[in-house]
Design a protein around this motif. Sequence first.
Motif, PDB file in Angstrom:
ATOM      1  N   LYS A  40     -80.260  34.243 -30.426  1.00 27.38           N
ATOM      2  CA  LYS A  40     -80.901  33.498 -31.510  1.00 27.38           C
ATOM      3  C   LYS A  40     -81.303  32.076 -31.138  1.00 27.38           C
ATOM      4  O   LYS A  40     -82.314  31.579 -31.619  1.00 27.38           O
ATOM      5  CB  LYS A  40     -79.960  33.411 -32.719  1.00 27.38           C
ATOM      6  N   HIS A  41     -80.488  31.394 -30.318  1.00 31.26           N
ATOM      7  CA  HIS A  41     -80.650  29.957 -30.198  1.00 31.26           C
ATOM      8  C   HIS A  41     -80.911  29.399 -28.803  1.00 31.26           C
ATOM      9  O   HIS A  41     -81.392  28.282 -28.681  1.00 31.26           O
ATOM     10  CB  HIS A  41     -79.395  29.254 -30.743  1.00 31.26           C
ATOM     11  N   SER A  42     -80.575  30.129 -27.755  1.00 23.07           N
ATOM     12  CA  SER A  42     -80.557  29.509 -26.427  1.00 23.07           C
ATOM     13  C   SER A  42     -81.892  29.497 -25.705  1.00 23.07           C
ATOM     14  O   SER A  42     -82.109  28.670 -24.828  1.00 23.07           O
ATOM     15  CB  SER A  42     -79.527  30.204 -25.532  1.00 23.07           C
ATOM     16  N   GLY A  43     -82.754  30.445 -26.009  1.00 23.35           N
ATOM     17  CA  GLY A  43     -83.989  30.575 -25.245  1.00 23.35           C
ATOM     18  C   GLY A  43     -83.733  31.111 -23.852  1.00 23.35           C
ATOM     19  O   GLY A  43     -84.578  30.995 -22.964  1.00 23.35           O
ATOM     20  N   ALA A  44     -82.573  31.708 -23.627  1.00 27.14           N
ATOM     21  CA  ALA A  44     -82.180  32.194 -22.301  1.00 27.14           C
ATOM     22  C   ALA A  44     -83.010  33.393 -21.883  1.00 27.14           C
ATOM     23  O   ALA A  44     -83.486  34.178 -22.710  1.00 27.14           O
ATOM     24  CB  ALA A  44     -80.699  32.567 -22.297  1.00 27.14           C
ATOM     25  N   GLN A  45     -83.141  33.540 -20.564  1.00 31.84           N
ATOM     26  CA  GLN A  45     -83.797  34.703 -19.977  1.00 31.84           C
ATOM     27  C   GLN A  45     -82.770  35.708 -19.449  1.00 31.84           C
ATOM     28  O   GLN A  45     -83.091  36.872 -19.237  1.00 31.84           O
ATOM     29  CB  GLN A  45     -84.721  34.270 -18.841  1.00 31.84           C
ATOM     30  N   HIS A  46     -81.545  35.242 -19.202  1.00 31.57           N
ATOM     31  CA  HIS A  46     -80.463  36.085 -18.685  1.00 31.57           C
ATOM     32  C   HIS A  46     -79.132  35.591 -19.242  1.00 31.57           C
ATOM     33  O   HIS A  46     -78.958  34.390 -19.458  1.00 31.57           O
ATOM     34  CB  HIS A  46     -80.393  36.036 -17.156  1.00 31.57           C
ATOM     35  N   VAL A  47     -78.199  36.528 -19.418  1.00 34.25           N
ATOM     36  CA  VAL A  47     -76.854  36.186 -19.851  1.00 34.25           C
ATOM     37  C   VAL A  47     -75.867  37.048 -19.064  1.00 34.25           C
ATOM     38  O   VAL A  47     -76.209  38.169 -18.660  1.00 34.25           O
ATOM     39  CB  VAL A  47     -76.676  36.354 -21.386  1.00 34.25           C
ATOM     40  N   GLU A  48     -74.682  36.510 -18.821  1.00 38.71           N
ATOM     41  CA  GLU A  48     -73.648  37.255 -18.111  1.00 38.71           C
ATOM     42  C   GLU A  48     -72.338  37.141 -18.869  1.00 38.71           C
ATOM     43  O   GLU A  48     -71.986  36.060 -19.345  1.00 38.71           O
ATOM     44  CB  GLU A  48     -73.467  36.726 -16.690  1.00 38.71           C
ATOM     45  N   VAL A  49     -71.630  38.256 -18.974  1.00 41.52           N
ATOM     46  CA  VAL A  49     -70.301  38.297 -19.573  1.00 41.52           C
ATOM     47  C   VAL A  49     -69.340  38.730 -18.477  1.00 41.52           C
ATOM     48  O   VAL A  49     -69.564  39.738 -17.811  1.00 41.52           O
ATOM     49  CB  VAL A  49     -70.240  39.294 -20.748  1.00 41.52           C
ATOM     50  N   ALA A  50     -68.289  37.953 -18.270  1.00 39.40           N
ATOM     51  CA  ALA A  50     -67.260  38.285 -17.288  1.00 39.40           C
ATOM     52  C   ALA A  50     -65.909  38.313 -17.997  1.00 39.40           C
ATOM     53  O   ALA A  50     -65.589  37.401 -18.765  1.00 39.40           O
ATOM     54  CB  ALA A  50     -67.237  37.259 -16.161  1.00 39.40           C
ATOM     55  N   VAL A  51     -65.145  39.363 -17.757  1.00 37.72           N
ATOM     56  CA  VAL A  51     -63.821  39.518 -18.367  1.00 37.72           C
ATOM     57  C   VAL A  51     -62.838  39.840 -17.257  1.00 37.72           C
ATOM     58  O   VAL A  51     -63.067  40.763 -16.459  1.00 37.72           O
ATOM     59  CB  VAL A  51     -63.818  40.654 -19.416  1.00 37.72           C
ATOM     60  N   ASP A  52     -61.750  39.085 -17.191  1.00 36.08           N
ATOM     61  CA  ASP A  52     -60.714  39.357 -16.204  1.00 36.08           C
ATOM     62  C   ASP A  52     -59.390  38.791 -16.674  1.00 36.08           C
ATOM     63  O   ASP A  52     -59.310  38.175 -17.723  1.00 36.08           O
ATOM     64  CB  ASP A  52     -61.089  38.841 -14.816  1.00 36.08           C
ATOM     65  N   ARG A  53     -58.356  39.052 -15.894  1.00 37.79           N
ATOM     66  CA  ARG A  53     -57.033  38.528 -16.193  1.00 37.79           C
ATOM     67  C   ARG A  53     -56.730  37.381 -15.259  1.00 37.79           C
ATOM     68  O   ARG A  53     -57.086  37.396 -14.091  1.00 37.79           O
ATOM     69  CB  ARG A  53     -55.952  39.595 -15.976  1.00 37.79           C
ATOM     70  N   ALA A  54     -56.060  36.383 -15.783  1.00 28.73           N
ATOM     71  CA  ALA A  54     -55.531  35.269 -15.001  1.00 28.73           C
ATOM     72  C   ALA A  54     -54.058  35.178 -15.389  1.00 28.73           C
ATOM     73  O   ALA A  54     -53.709  34.487 -16.354  1.00 28.73           O
ATOM     74  CB  ALA A  54     -56.276  33.981 -15.311  1.00 28.73           C
ATOM     75  N   GLY A  55     -53.223  35.943 -14.718  1.00 31.31           N
ATOM     76  CA  GLY A  55     -51.817  36.019 -15.111  1.00 31.31           C
ATOM     77  C   GLY A  55     -51.716  36.654 -16.482  1.00 31.31           C
ATOM     78  O   GLY A  55     -52.285  37.714 -16.717  1.00 31.31           O
ATOM     79  N   PRO A  56     -51.051  35.991 -17.431  1.00 33.92           N
ATOM     80  CA  PRO A  56     -50.921  36.563 -18.762  1.00 33.92           C
ATOM     81  C   PRO A  56     -52.155  36.344 -19.645  1.00 33.92           C
ATOM     82  O   PRO A  56     -52.213  36.833 -20.757  1.00 33.92           O
ATOM     83  CB  PRO A  56     -49.717  35.813 -19.346  1.00 33.92           C
ATOM     84  N   LEU A  57     -53.142  35.614 -19.138  1.00 30.92           N
ATOM     85  CA  LEU A  57     -54.324  35.281 -19.925  1.00 30.92           C
ATOM     86  C   LEU A  57     -55.435  36.301 -19.736  1.00 30.92           C
ATOM     87  O   LEU A  57     -55.671  36.778 -18.630  1.00 30.92           O
ATOM     88  CB  LEU A  57     -54.867  33.908 -19.520  1.00 30.92           C
ATOM     89  N   LEU A  58     -56.132  36.610 -20.804  1.00 30.90           N
ATOM     90  CA  LEU A  58     -57.374  37.362 -20.728  1.00 30.90           C
ATOM     91  C   LEU A  58     -58.479  36.327 -20.738  1.00 30.90           C
ATOM     92  O   LEU A  58     -58.605  35.549 -21.682  1.00 30.90           O
ATOM     93  CB  LEU A  58     -57.526  38.304 -21.924  1.00 30.90           C
ATOM     94  N   ARG A  59     -59.259  36.284 -19.672  1.00 29.66           N
ATOM     95  CA  ARG A  59     -60.304  35.272 -19.545  1.00 29.66           C
ATOM     96  C   ARG A  59     -61.649  35.933 -19.830  1.00 29.66           C
ATOM     97  O   ARG A  59     -62.003  36.920 -19.203  1.00 29.66           O
ATOM     98  CB  ARG A  59     -60.280  34.672 -18.149  1.00 29.66           C
ATOM     99  N   VAL A  60     -62.373  35.369 -20.796  1.00 27.81           N
ATOM    100  CA  VAL A  60     -63.689  35.857 -21.175  1.00 27.81           C
ATOM    101  C   VAL A  60     -64.667  34.712 -20.971  1.00 27.81           C
ATOM    102  O   VAL A  60     -64.467  33.614 -21.493  1.00 27.81           O
ATOM    103  CB  VAL A  60     -63.719  36.307 -22.654  1.00 27.81           C
TER     104      VAL A  60
END
Length: 97
Positions: A40-60
């Motif tokens: 809606k707002h960014s005017g982006a041409q590409h986007v990336e989603v990365a999901v992983d664990r960093a110890g007990p953390l879920l990093r998004v």
Amino acid sequence: MAAGCSVPCRVRVGELGVVPLSVESAAYFTVAEALTNVAKHSGAQHVEVAVDRAGPLLRVQVSDDGKGGARDGAGTGGGHRGGRGGQAPAAGLGSWC
């Protein structure tokens, strides 16, 4: 960007192991909102989603090549940590996502 437009998205998911359902749900809705905002707002041409664990953390991490606009400390919520790839506490979950 006009309504109904889409932005190509690359998704990378690391080894996650077992993730509590409450954290999984919070991550899902956080990514859904972030992708909606990109479209809606960014005017982006590409986007990336990365999901992983960093110890007990879920990093998004959601990143795009758009014009940006989210700033820490801006808005009524007192901050926007995590919207552009940071780590932010998931309210009421006793965890980070």
